[in-house]
Design an enzyme around this catalytic site. Sequence first.
Site, PDB file in Angstrom:
ATOM      1  N   SER A   1       0.335  -0.949  -2.584  1.00  0.00           N
ATOM      2  CA  SER A   1      -0.549  -1.441  -1.530  1.00  0.00           C
ATOM      3  C   SER A   1      -1.245  -2.682  -2.051  1.00  0.00           C
ATOM      4  CB  SER A   1      -1.592  -0.391  -1.155  1.00  0.00           C
ATOM      5  OG  SER A   1      -2.572  -0.923  -0.282  1.00  0.00           O
TER       6      SER A   1
ATOM      7  N   TYR B   1      -8.377   5.496  -3.911  1.00  0.00           N
ATOM      8  CA  TYR B   1      -7.077   5.005  -3.441  1.00  0.00           C
ATOM      9  C   TYR B   1      -6.745   3.676  -4.114  1.00  0.00           C
ATOM     10  CZ  TYR B   1      -3.448   3.386  -0.194  1.00  0.00           C
ATOM     11  OH  TYR B   1      -2.276   2.914   0.357  1.00  0.00           O
TER      12      TYR B   1
ATOM     13  N   LYS C   1      -3.453   2.996  -6.501  1.00  0.00           N
ATOM     14  CA  LYS C   1      -2.420   2.002  -6.233  1.00  0.00           C
ATOM     15  C   LYS C   1      -2.352   0.943  -7.334  1.00  0.00           C
ATOM     16  CE  LYS C   1      -0.653   3.729  -2.533  1.00  0.00           C
ATOM     17  NZ  LYS C   1       0.734   4.267  -2.567  1.00  0.00           N
TER      18      LYS C   1
END
Length: 280
Positions: free
Chosen positions: A168, A183, A187
């Site tokens: 991402s 998150y 990533k």
Amino acid sequence: MADLSYENIVPSFRLDGRLAIVTGGSGGLASVVSRALMAKGAEIALVDMNLERTKKAAQELEQWGQEVLKGRADAPVIGAVSAWSCNIGSFEDVEQVFTNINEKHDKIADLLINSAGYCENYAAEEYPSMNAEQLMRVNSLGAFYVAQMFARPLIANNKPGSIILIGSMSGTVVNDPQPQCIYNMAKAGVIHLTRSLACEWAKYNIRVNTLSPGYILTPLTRNVISGHSEMKDAWESKIPMNRMAESKEFVGSILYLASDTASSYTTGHNLVVDGGYECW
């Protein structure tokens, strides 16, 4: 003189005879990508947590192949499709399922697209520890587990392969306005895992790359922004192209990284496809 034949210099994106494992297989991105892989001749194993939903995705993929591809001169092969339930955050699950996939298809998978994962929004000072641990287990350790179990039989049988871990832009930038530090951390870890595996497995001719999307209009994302136009407006205001992506806009990147000829010298790379978000 170098071989300047068409076959030698023009990349082929055909995937005939190859077996692709697609995790997050019932999701919006996987739905589009799996159709492109089928169109190029690959057999496909869809892997996700919910078996019923994954079986439905597999049935829809097979039906699409029969309705759209059958008889097309540019899609002479329609590969087999299978559906599997797996928690990629559990090594034992991954080990068993990946072994079963190879046995079911009677070949060793040589293309992995790991799109499984999820995001949560909590302020950092309030982030529940159990949630943080579970997200890291799936998004970070899960990426390692699937890569590891994909690579082992390739290494043992001296076969090449391509691993595409879906990262991402959140692995290199901080999203705004939503708070999602765990998150983002996960990533970022996936991107560096890619570089590490690429270096270790180059000697086995296993290429490892990350595809890092920006905001995608998947069914899940549409649900998140439904009734929250301010969120959509905030996201798109930071994208030079002033819009979110459609899933189909990542197919070219996937096929490039999957192709043994188009990306034969590409490994350890983080391919960011974000409409220019990182530029501002």
